[in-house]
Scaffold this motif. Sequence first.
Motif, short mmCIF file in Angstrom:
data_model
loop_
_atom_site.label_atom_id
_atom_site.label_comp_id
_atom_site.label_asym_id
_atom_site.label_seq_id
_atom_site.Cartn_x
_atom_site.Cartn_y
_atom_site.Cartn_z
N LEU A 85 -3.49 7.52 11.60
CA LEU A 85 -2.95 7.95 12.89
C LEU A 85 -2.16 6.80 13.50
N GLY A 86 -0.95 7.08 13.93
CA GLY A 86 -0.17 6.09 14.68
C GLY A 86 -0.69 6.04 16.11
N PHE A 87 -1.38 4.95 16.44
CA PHE A 87 -2.07 4.84 17.74
C PHE A 87 -1.08 5.02 18.90
N VAL B 272 0.96 -3.26 5.51
CA VAL B 272 1.62 -2.03 5.96
C VAL B 272 0.61 -0.89 6.12
N SER B 273 -0.62 -1.13 5.69
CA SER B 273 -1.69 -0.13 5.78
C SER B 273 -2.94 -0.73 5.19
N GLY B 274 -4.09 -0.45 5.80
CA GLY B 274 -5.35 -0.95 5.25
C GLY B 274 -5.98 0.04 4.27
N GLN B 275 -5.25 1.08 3.96
CA GLN B 275 -5.86 2.18 3.20
C GLN B 275 -6.43 1.77 1.84
N LEU B 276 -5.63 1.05 1.05
CA LEU B 276 -6.10 0.76 -0.32
C LEU B 276 -7.37 -0.07 -0.26
N ALA C 263 0.81 -1.23 0.00
CA ALA C 263 0.00 0.00 0.00
C ALA C 263 0.84 1.26 0.00
N GLU C 264 2.00 1.23 0.60
CA GLU C 264 2.79 2.45 0.69
C GLU C 264 3.89 2.47 -0.37
N GLY C 265 4.04 1.38 -1.12
CA GLY C 265 5.06 1.32 -2.16
C GLY C 265 6.47 1.52 -1.62
N PHE D 63 2.22 -3.61 10.04
CA PHE D 63 3.56 -4.22 10.15
C PHE D 63 4.53 -3.56 9.17
N ARG D 64 5.66 -3.15 9.64
CA ARG D 64 6.65 -2.57 8.73
C ARG D 64 8.03 -3.11 9.06
N ALA D 65 8.68 -3.62 8.01
CA ALA D 65 9.99 -4.26 8.20
C ALA D 65 11.11 -3.23 8.12
N GLU D 66 10.88 -2.04 8.70
CA GLU D 66 11.94 -1.02 8.65
C GLU D 66 12.90 -1.26 9.80
N ASN D 67 14.16 -1.01 9.51
CA ASN D 67 15.17 -1.28 10.53
C ASN D 67 15.48 0.00 11.31
N HIS E 135 9.40 4.27 16.50
CA HIS E 135 9.12 3.25 15.50
C HIS E 135 9.02 1.86 16.12
N ALA E 136 8.01 1.12 15.69
CA ALA E 136 7.92 -0.29 16.05
C ALA E 136 7.63 -1.04 14.75
N ASN E 137 7.96 -2.32 14.72
CA ASN E 137 7.70 -3.10 13.52
C ASN E 137 6.26 -3.60 13.48
N ILE F 166 -5.00 3.78 12.81
CA ILE F 166 -6.40 4.13 12.57
C ILE F 166 -6.43 4.89 11.25
N GLU F 167 -7.22 4.42 10.29
CA GLU F 167 -7.24 5.04 8.97
C GLU F 167 -8.68 5.33 8.51
N PRO F 168 -9.17 6.55 8.76
CA PRO F 168 -10.46 6.94 8.18
C PRO F 168 -10.31 7.25 6.69
N GLY G 15 6.45 14.83 16.99
CA GLY G 15 6.72 14.93 15.56
C GLY G 15 5.53 14.39 14.79
N GLU G 16 5.75 13.62 13.73
CA GLU G 16 4.64 13.14 12.90
C GLU G 16 3.75 12.17 13.68
N MET G 17 2.48 12.55 13.83
CA MET G 17 1.53 11.66 14.50
C MET G 17 0.51 11.12 13.49
N ILE G 18 0.27 11.93 12.45
CA ILE G 18 -0.70 11.56 11.42
C ILE G 18 -0.08 11.81 10.05
N GLN H 16 -5.39 13.70 0.14
CA GLN H 16 -6.44 13.47 -0.84
C GLN H 16 -5.85 12.44 -1.81
N ARG H 17 -6.68 11.54 -2.29
CA ARG H 17 -6.17 10.48 -3.17
C ARG H 17 -6.30 10.90 -4.63
N GLU H 18 -5.43 10.34 -5.46
CA GLU H 18 -5.53 10.61 -6.91
C GLU H 18 -6.75 9.87 -7.44
O1 4AD Z 1 2.46 8.16 7.23
P1 4AD Z 1 2.06 6.72 7.12
O2 4AD Z 1 3.04 5.78 6.56
O3 4AD Z 1 0.71 6.73 6.27
C1 4AD Z 1 0.03 5.63 5.81
O4 4AD Z 1 0.31 4.49 6.05
C2 4AD Z 1 -1.21 6.00 5.04
N1 4AD Z 1 -1.70 4.79 4.36
C3 4AD Z 1 -2.24 6.58 5.97
C4 4AD Z 1 -3.50 6.99 5.27
O5 4AD Z 1 -3.53 8.01 4.62
N2 4AD Z 1 -4.56 6.20 5.39
O6 4AD Z 1 1.63 6.19 8.55
C5 4AD Z 1 0.62 6.84 9.30
C6 4AD Z 1 1.05 7.05 10.73
C7 4AD Z 1 2.28 7.91 10.89
O7 4AD Z 1 1.98 9.28 10.85
C8 4AD Z 1 2.79 7.47 12.24
O8 4AD Z 1 2.09 8.12 13.27
C9 4AD Z 1 2.42 6.01 12.27
O9 4AD Z 1 1.41 5.80 11.33
N3 4AD Z 1 3.56 5.15 11.95
C10 4AD Z 1 4.23 4.41 12.86
N4 4AD Z 1 4.07 4.28 14.18
C11 4AD Z 1 4.91 3.46 14.83
N5 4AD Z 1 5.90 2.76 14.24
C12 4AD Z 1 6.10 2.87 12.91
N6 4AD Z 1 7.07 2.16 12.33
C13 4AD Z 1 5.24 3.73 12.16
N7 4AD Z 1 5.16 4.06 10.85
C14 4AD Z 1 4.13 4.92 10.75
#
Ligand code: 4AD
Length: 455
Positions: A425-427, A199-203, A172-174, A222-226, A232-234, A239-241, A377-380, A384-386
């Motif tokens: 939103l990163g819960f 990695v996201s339920g958005q699509l 989903a995030e490419g 789940f994200r396999a970022e190191n 950051h957590a894996n 929450i994705e409205p 820092g970044e919480m959300i 807008q989608r294409e």
């Molecule tokens: O900015 P991100 O990657 O956006 C998306 O995944 C879109 N699909 C969201 C959407 O538009 N529906 O991730 C969204 C939020 C980040 O702002 C951050 O708060 C949190 O998810 N996040 C993480 N939280 C903890 N550990 C990680 N590795 C995170 N990666 C993103």
Amino acid sequence: MGHGAGRRTPIRVQLANAQPGQEALVEGWIKTSRFSKNVSFLHVFDGSTPHTVQVVLATPPDEELKGRLGIHTSVRVKGTWVESPGGEQSLEVRCEPEDIEVVGDNDPSVYPIQRKRTSLEHLRTIAHLRPRTNTFQAVFRVRHQLAWEIHRFFHERGFLWIHTPIISASDAEGAGELFNVTHGAKHEHFFGKPTFLTVSGQLQVECFASAYTDVYTFGPTFRAENSNTVRHANEFWMIEPEMAFADLDDVVALAEDFVRQTAISTLDACADDMELFDRFVEKGVVEAVRKTVEHPFARVTYREAQEILQKSGKDFEFPVGFGSSMQAEHERFLAEEYFGRPVFVTDYPKDQKAFYMRLNDDEQTVAATDLLVPRIGEMIGGSQREERHDVLARRITELGMHPEDFDWYLDLRKFGGTPHGGFGLGFERMIMWLTGMKNIRDVLPFPRTPGHAEF
Ligand code: 4AD
Ligand code: MG
């Protein structure tokens, strides 16, 4: 114990309703005990409230029983509620030593939690026991309450909760940060094609926005970022409205309402737990959060934000200026120092953001937004989608992805598409913001980070 109707009444309910003279039945774990010649005290908790029941014994227990009534021994106490002469609580339970049943012994000589404060770092190594400690008791009650307030927020606005899949076939995030799903030792594609943890339920939730207008996901991600950072957590929860017939302004407006309302209602509902964070974790956090949501959030474009950073006179470690990527130091400067409140940064360069974000008329930037929050820092992150089929297909190809992998996603643009958008939103980051907890590992029940997966 057990047998349905015979179960004990939670301490929270008993403390609120008990009358002097009534019988008490308390089941829980000992937090502290104190014995003296005349009177002995046990403080018992069961997790239903930050408050303990004070159990008072006029007769001293014998040496054997005394030795068993230490920290985190589980007990069943039968006694009588009486008015408490002490200051802390209005009622306490009076009983005799024989009214205390040890349900589960706990040998303090081998128990890894001591009565004196144990560090958060050490507690991370005993993830099975740390929920019993004061700080984690509070963290997970607040976590529960915030989840509840989030569902309430969306439910009251008519958003449907959609359970998007955990096993996913689309990146989903490419970004390629995927945990593969394989079948046993053979590493074969159980589903006939590569799949991985979402990695996201958005699509997927976009499909439902194209049918129910207002929807959201709330689930594990789940994200396999190191990245070994405190943010950051894996495995984390997101929450994705997603809203049909909506543009970037609608996304920003929803995000601001959402953060304000869920923050206030969680602080209100968890006032007792918040006292702990306010005193021991982040001094003044309650007042700070309340002040933060009192006023409208700020909003700037990425271009304006870069100009602010360039003119700041700050000696940043990473470069600033159009095209530079926003680092944590820049995000915190903007939210904490320059604006002093949450700020929506919009319209990022297209090459810094995901393929699905709507291309602006300048063909350089996309209709994206990140909400930057003091201390976090970044919480959300949202956009807008294409919605234009040809533009989206072109972006997918430009980025070296394969349009045929996204047939179904492109179909949404072909068959009754609408302008639409949403955010994620990163819960855990919101829990950190509300409580002042500094490390994401300490707001997840069982954190997964590079090299670490306890149980
Ligand atoms: O900015 P991100 O990657 O956006 C998306 O995944 C879109 N699909 C969201 C959407 O538009 N529906 O991730 C969204 C939020 C980040 O702002 C951050 O708060 C949190 O998810 N996040 C993480 N939280 C903890 N550990 C990680 N590795 C995170 N990666 C993103
Ligand atoms: Mg992001």
